[in-house]
Design a protein around this motif. Structure first.
Motif, PDB file in Angstrom:
ATOM      1  N   GLN A   3      44.103  39.258  39.647  1.00 38.32           N
ATOM      2  CA  GLN A   3      42.755  39.503  39.129  1.00 38.32           C
ATOM      3  C   GLN A   3      41.866  38.265  39.177  1.00 38.32           C
ATOM      4  O   GLN A   3      41.202  37.919  38.210  1.00 38.32           O
ATOM      5  CB  GLN A   3      42.833  40.078  37.717  1.00 38.32           C
TER       6      GLN A   3
ATOM      7  N   VAL B 119      44.265  50.116  49.639  1.00 34.03           N
ATOM      8  CA  VAL B 119      44.270  49.461  48.338  1.00 34.03           C
ATOM      9  C   VAL B 119      42.835  49.295  47.902  1.00 34.03           C
ATOM     10  O   VAL B 119      42.000  48.858  48.686  1.00 34.03           O
ATOM     11  CB  VAL B 119      44.836  48.031  48.441  1.00 34.03           C
ATOM     12  N   ASP B 120      42.537  49.681  46.692  1.00 36.19           N
ATOM     13  CA  ASP B 120      41.223  49.281  46.221  1.00 36.19           C
ATOM     14  C   ASP B 120      41.412  47.990  45.449  1.00 36.19           C
ATOM     15  O   ASP B 120      42.355  47.807  44.738  1.00 36.19           O
ATOM     16  CB  ASP B 120      40.553  50.358  45.359  1.00 36.19           C
ATOM     17  N   GLY B 121      40.555  47.124  45.612  1.00 31.70           N
ATOM     18  CA  GLY B 121      40.755  45.787  45.080  1.00 31.70           C
ATOM     19  C   GLY B 121      40.408  44.832  46.176  1.00 31.70           C
ATOM     20  O   GLY B 121      40.423  45.192  47.360  1.00 31.70           O
TER      21      GLY B 121
ATOM     22  N   ARG C  30      49.683  43.455  33.034  1.00 30.85           N
ATOM     23  CA  ARG C  30      49.333  43.720  34.437  1.00 30.85           C
ATOM     24  C   ARG C  30      50.491  44.315  35.225  1.00 30.85           C
ATOM     25  O   ARG C  30      50.280  45.005  36.212  1.00 30.85           O
ATOM     26  CB  ARG C  30      48.863  42.421  35.116  1.00 30.85           C
TER      27      ARG C  30
ATOM     28  N   SER D 191      40.648  40.583  47.167  1.00 32.30           N
ATOM     29  CA  SER D 191      41.224  39.337  46.684  1.00 32.30           C
ATOM     30  C   SER D 191      40.141  38.359  46.311  1.00 32.30           C
ATOM     31  O   SER D 191      39.184  38.157  47.040  1.00 32.30           O
ATOM     32  CB  SER D 191      42.106  38.705  47.755  1.00 32.30           C
TER      33      SER D 191
ATOM     34  N   ASP E  48      45.682  41.702  44.058  1.00 30.97           N
ATOM     35  CA  ASP E  48      44.580  41.526  43.112  1.00 30.97           C
ATOM     36  C   ASP E  48      44.848  42.242  41.784  1.00 30.97           C
ATOM     37  O   ASP E  48      44.444  41.778  40.724  1.00 30.97           O
ATOM     38  CB  ASP E  48      43.280  42.047  43.726  1.00 30.97           C
ATOM     39  N   GLN E  49      45.585  43.388  41.850  1.00 32.65           N
ATOM     40  CA  GLN E  49      45.892  44.100  40.604  1.00 32.65           C
ATOM     41  C   GLN E  49      46.638  43.210  39.608  1.00 32.65           C
ATOM     42  O   GLN E  49      46.579  43.419  38.413  1.00 32.65           O
ATOM     43  CB  GLN E  49      46.725  45.352  40.917  1.00 32.65           C
ATOM     44  N   TRP E  50      47.364  42.206  40.143  1.00 33.31           N
ATOM     45  CA  TRP E  50      48.131  41.339  39.248  1.00 33.31           C
ATOM     46  C   TRP E  50      47.421  40.003  38.982  1.00 33.31           C
ATOM     47  O   TRP E  50      47.439  39.498  37.884  1.00 33.31           O
ATOM     48  CB  TRP E  50      49.521  41.062  39.836  1.00 33.31           C
TER      49      TRP E  50
END
Lengths: 554, 552
Positions: free
Chosen positions: B278, B446-448, B208, B450, B274-276
């Motif tokens: 998830q 940011v796409d994502g 990630r 939480s 969220d990228q990290w």
């Protein structure tokens, strides 16, 4: 199946437990439990070393082992544990017929010599008083009549100091009497009756020895029969109103007078053979003073007692350098060292020209079981001498009885109040809680830590209840009643650990998200100031279950 | 004459400063006793989690403790970013240049593991000198004879005499306060940091964060996600966990009546993370500490008589914008203090150790980093109110936006300049306005989304390990006016939360309702915040008592 799961115990508890297990398979199972559980290196080492000990020892029976299969070192190790001269001579013979190794033969011969004493026993030890031997040193005990020259005196009986509190024998006194009874029954028997204690058929002349209980206090005569029921053959008591509280000087003087100076037909010996005291605050004081006055030693805080023989090679005790001597009738006094990581067994043994009697111990309360009182007969002897005034120079001017504190355990019902009491008025909240508590026959009243540490100002009539001793939870009491009523308590984990073993938990809270809902059997969403009065009312009518059912939201 | 036990040197505290001092003393053959109040070294210690080895530094942790990086550190930081956040818009700058500038290496650490490893080495080394390291011992003050400092007093042991006392007892140093060298008076002098250590499998981290195994990255966060409170956030990768935290100016935190755990949560739940994360979030430990602002409180003369202060105890914690360095300075200072003691001993005058230490801090370049002159020169202008208002207006204007766009590259460069960073004023403009505007104007959404739910405060407290003792903090004035700020500023208290340290209560006295605060020290994490923002008598718990951090 293992008796002890090591992962459920602290390492300090495991030491003695593990060393008491003789089954290697069980130990292996414990080892794998530990490895897959806590996996503590010292615990594993402990278990492994016990397995090793078990498997190393035991397999060679010295009476039948084939010596030709053993190395010289094996033989040396084996004979070191043998105290029987005949067996040693048998081994010697077998070795001579077998491999006839010089090293092995000399090991066995030297063990025989050390067990049986050397042959050239021409020189008798001669007593030289220390004042003469070391004229340059001070000899503060030179004028004490009992220090030297008591060798050859007679010693009999096991004396037990029975401590009392509030006019009753405390438990440890009963425990000691029970153990003393077992020890002396075995001692007086002709053949072994107990695994851990030798039998001698009575004293050196074959006469039975007694358990003598000592009671000192104000109006303790009435306890004599009870002491007999718990194991005493004879009770010596001294009553005096000045002895109502423990006082060092008169208690020490009395005990010593009873057991050493008091001439009685039944007490025709110099001093007791054994003295046993409780390792309580007072017992520790008394044991040290008495044993000092009697010029013997003391093993304090013992966790077991048994009587048996001991092979001793210390020349200071044997008087014969290089030889081992077997001492009989030795009281073995194991005691924990280093917080229970190690055990030492203390022996109190005479040396040439100097006796160390009575062999004395103080015993940690709870070490032995309280025995069932028996229907026994015994002698009761009053010790009735005039007590000199100068024994009472220290005056007790005041004393205080600490309160027992509040014990919330063991109630059928516990009512506990939390910070929800400040929704209306903390004092009123406590009043409601107390009122509810009163509705049950057997209920305790508890508080969450949050109430105790709060700044609420309570009315003086309930203030006395807001004390730490009513706290339930991690740093307070742990309760498991049939019914636990938590009013205005959110149920943080610190509180939970103090009550979640309760059979039925009823929680009242305005917050439906409160943690306590997760471990309650009944959750009532509402204000305790509205719910508790309904409870109280329902209880007065005797329909608590229905009241809960009505208001419960779970 | 007293007959107390005597050592040539007593070091108080087994963190990096104390460990470095003790190791350097032991190398000189000086008889050294180290006293640590934790049940285990590291049990009381928390930091954000990066330790640096600087090229200029005369002492680094791996010089003094060979094998440190392999045995006691987590992942080395090879990438360093700052994220400027405005709502969902984020602009990321690569801070590689400033991060690597003059730096030999930089590793993420967890303090329990690190400090207990150091302590074992320290014990071996100091034992050779006739001393050693004792845990579970709280030093509670200075031993004086006729007004002169001659040693230390402890809760657990008899007083101990020493030729020199090195106080490395942390940000809430009781010895520095006993000697009158530090105080807890002004919230402006402090930052408060809170941190969550979050579980993550090593392979998952590699994937990630797009790092190779055995390497890691560091991320800083600033902008509008903290309700206007001055400060920022960080995320560091450990071997099998993440350290995610926030650091705020204590005065700002207090004034805004912000809840530190909620600010941490707003970082944790920002879509950028969220990228990290998830959607997976397993918190191992919640922790907090005060951080001295060295620009203001690094003591220029950190010694008195035989007492020398090292590390946080002396305010030696450098926090200038994205530069956050503390442990390396503590190590250097510890080494220099030991050097000073050895030299003074050679001269036959141990009393000179303090002055020598001060000189060395200056000569070796520690002080100029801790208290840059540029900051002192510019702060009166840049921290003044009208200047800030003007700046804010400008930055927020269309003109400002154009400027930001124009200077995109320049901006990133200026973030990478130690010269500019040394001047950074401690105002809302730097921490919030500029990053927010940067994110707004330059950032991309940011796409994502939480999907994590951080634990509630009561569960965070419930998961910590405590050995509860008698209260170690006393509220001297329990009126809300005097001590009410602690209800929000304390990281384990919150408004309307009954299970924390500080709780607001309304008490009826003679018919008058009065706002009060009450204190329960059971959940205390010993950060020292309430010593500054409330009216208290503040001490550490006795040796081995109180909170025990497993991660740190």
């Amino acid at each position: 199946m293992v008796a002890i799961d090591p992962t459920e115990h602290e390492i300090s508890e495991l030491g003695p437990e593990v060393n008491g297990i003789d089954d290697a398979a069980e130990l292996r199972e414990m080892l794998s439990l530990e490895a897959s559980g806590e996996d503590r290196a010292p615990v594993k080492t402990l278990i492994e070393s016990r397995i090793e000990t078990l498997e190393a020892g035991g397999e060679d029976d010295p009476e039948s082992v084939d010596l030709t299969e053993l190395t010289i070192a094996d033989i040396a190790n084996m004979v070191r544990d043998i105290d029987d001269g005949d067996l040693l001579r048998d081994i010697l013979e077998r070795e001579r017929e077998g491999k006839e190794r010089k090293g092995a033969i000399s090991q066995i011969e030297s063990r025989i010599e050390s067990v049986e004493g050397s042959d050239d026993d021409g020189t008798e030890l001669e007593y030289e008083p220390p004042e003469k031997k070391y004229p340059d040193l001070d000899h503060p005990t030179a004028d004490k009549q009992y220090v030297e020259g008591v060798s050859g005196e007679s010693y009999r009986d096991m004396w037990v100091y029975c401590e009392t509190q509030q006019g009753r024998l405390i438990d440890v006194s009963k425990e000691m009497l029970g153990r003393a009874r077992e020890l002396m029954d075995a001692y007086n028997a002709d053949n072994a009756v107990a695994d851990d204690t030798a039998s001698y058929g009575g004293d050196e002349g074959g006469n039975t020895e007694e358990v003598v209980a000592v009671l000192i206090g104000d109006d303790v005569a009435g306890l004599a029969e009870e002491a007999i029921a718990y194991g005493a053959d004879r009770v010596v008591y001294h009553d005096d109103d000045r002895l109502a509280r423990f006082r060092h000087k008169p208690y020490t003087e009395l005990f010593c007078h009873m057991c050493r100076d008091w001439s009685q037909e039944w007490r025709d010996y110099h001093e007791p053979r054994y003295n046993i005291f409780p390792a309580t605050n007072n017992g520790r004081d008394l044991s040290a003073l008495v044993q000092g006055e009697l010029d013997s030693g003391l093993a304090s805080d013992c966790s077991d007692l048994y009587i048996g023989a001991a092979m001793i090679s210390n020349p200071a005790k044997t008087g014969k350098p290089g030889d081992s001597v077997e001492f009989e009738r030795v009281l073995h006094m194991p005691r924990p060292d280093f917080s229970g990581f190690e055990y030492s067994t203390i022996l109190c043994i005479d040396k040439p020209f100097r006796d160390f009697h009575p062999q004395g111990a103080s015993v940690i309360p709870g070490t032995f079981e309280v025995p069932e009182p028996g229907d026994r007969e015994g002698e009761v002897v009053e010790h009735d001498i005039d007590l000199p005034e100068d024994w009472f120079q220290v005056e007790v001017v005041d004393h205080d009885q600490l309160e027992d504190g509040v014990d919330l355990t063991g109630h059928e019902v516990v009512v506990a109040m939390g910070r929800g009491i400040d929704r209306v008025d903390p004092t009123e909240g406590i009043e409601l809680g107390l009122e509810l508590t009163d509705q049950f026959e057997d209920a305790g009243f508890g508080l969450s830590r949050g109430v105790i540490t709060a700044s609420y100002e309570f009315g003086s009539h309930v203030e006395g209840y807001i004390t730490e001793e009513r706290q339930i939870g991690e740093s307070g009491q742990v309760v498991e009643p049939d019914l636990y009523i938590a009013a205005g308590i959110s149920g943080a984990v610190q509180h939970k650990v103090g009550m979640d073993e309760s059979d039925t938990i009823v929680a009242i809270n305005t917050d439906p998200e409160a943690d306590i809902r997760g471990f309650s059997d009944y959750f009532i969403e509402g204000d305790l100031f509205e719910v508790l009065p309904r409870f109280i009312e329902a209880l007065e009518e005797g329909t608590f279950e229905r009241a809960i059912a009505e208001v419960s939201s779970d | 004459m007293t007959e107390y036990e005597h050592y040539e040197a007593v070091v108080v505290g087994a963190g990096p400063g104390g460990a470095a001092a003790a190791a350097a003393l032991a190398k000189q053959g000086i008889e050294t006793l180290v006293l640590e109040r934790g049940a285990d070294a590291g049990a009381k210690n928390v930091s954000g989690g990066l330790i640096y080895a600087e090229e200029w530094a005369p002492y680094t942790i791996d010089d003094l403790f060979p094998g440190f990086r392999e045995a006691a550190a987590e992942r080395p930081v090879e990438e360093y970013y700052i994220h400027n956040i405005a709502g969902e818009n984020v602009k990321t700058f690569d801070l590689d240049r400033i991060h690597h500038r003059g730096t030999e290496w930089c590793d993420a650490v967890l303090r329990r593991r690190m400090d207990s490893w150091l302590a074992e080495r320290v014990h071996e080394m100091t034992r050779e000198t006739g001393g050693g390291l004792l845990t579970d011992v709280r030093v509670n003050g200075l031993l004086r004879e006729g007004g002169t400092i001659v040693g230390v007093t402890c809760d657990e042991l008899d007083p101990i005499e020493a030729d020199v006392v090195i106080a490395a007892d942390g940000v809430n140093s009781e010895l520095a306060r006993d000697a009158g060298l530090m105080d807890w008076d002004d919230p402006d002098d402090w930052f408060q940091g809170v941190k969550a250590v979050v579980d993550m499998e090593p392979e998952v981290i590699d994937e990630r964060f797009d790092v190779r195994p055995e390497t890691g990255s560091a991320h800083l966060f600033s902008g509008d996600l903290f309700d206007g409170v001055r400060g920022g956030g960080f995320l560091y990768t450990n071997e099998d966990s993440l350290s995610i935290g926030t650091v705020f100016h204590l005065d700002s935190l207090a004034d805004e009546r912000a809840e530190p755990h909620e600010l941490l949560d707003s970082l944790l739940t920002h879509p950028l993370l969220d990228q990290w994360l998830q959607g997976e979030y397993e918190e191992r430990e919640y922790a907090a500490k005060l951080v001295p602002d060295s620009k203001r409180v690094a003591h220029p003369s950190p010694h008195r008589g035989r007492l020398l202060l090292v590390g946080d105890a002396a305010g030696q914690m450098q926090a200038q914008g994205p530069i956050i360095k503390g442990m390396n300075h503590a190590v250097t200072a510890g080494g220099l203090a030991a050097e000073a003691v050895a030299e003074a001993q050679t001269r036959g005058n141990v009393r000179a150790a303090g002055a020598l230490y001060e000189q060395k801090l200056e000569d070796e370049g520690v002080m100029k980093r801790l208290r840059p002159r540029r900051y002192r020169a510019t702060r009166f202008v840049s921290e003044s109110r009208p200047v800030n208002r003007l700046g804010r207006t400008l930055v927020n204007s269309r003109l400002g936006a154009a400027g930001l766009k124009l200077f995109d590259g320049l901006l990133e460069r200026s973030f990478n300049s130690p010269f500019v960073l040394g001047m950074i004023p401690d105002t809302k403009m730097t921490y919030v306005t500029i990053p927010e505007r940067v994110g707004e104007v330059l950032g991309d959404p940011v796409d994502g989304e939480s999907r994590v739910e951080p634990p509630e405060l009561d569960d965070r407290i419930g998961d910590l390990t405590y050995d509860v003792d008698d209260p170690h903090i006393e509220v001297l004035d329990d009126s809300f006016e005097a001590s009410g700020t602690a209800v929000t500023a304390c990281p384990v208290s919150a408004e309307g939360f009954g299970g924390g340290c500080y709780r607001e209560e309304t008490v009826q006295t003679n018919g008058e309702a009065e706002r009060k605060v009450s204190l329960d020290t059971q959940p205390c994490v010993e950060c020292g915040t309430c010593a500054v923002v409330a009216d208290t008598h503040w001490e550490h718990p006795s040796g081995g008592k109180g909170v025990q951090f497993e991660q740190g």
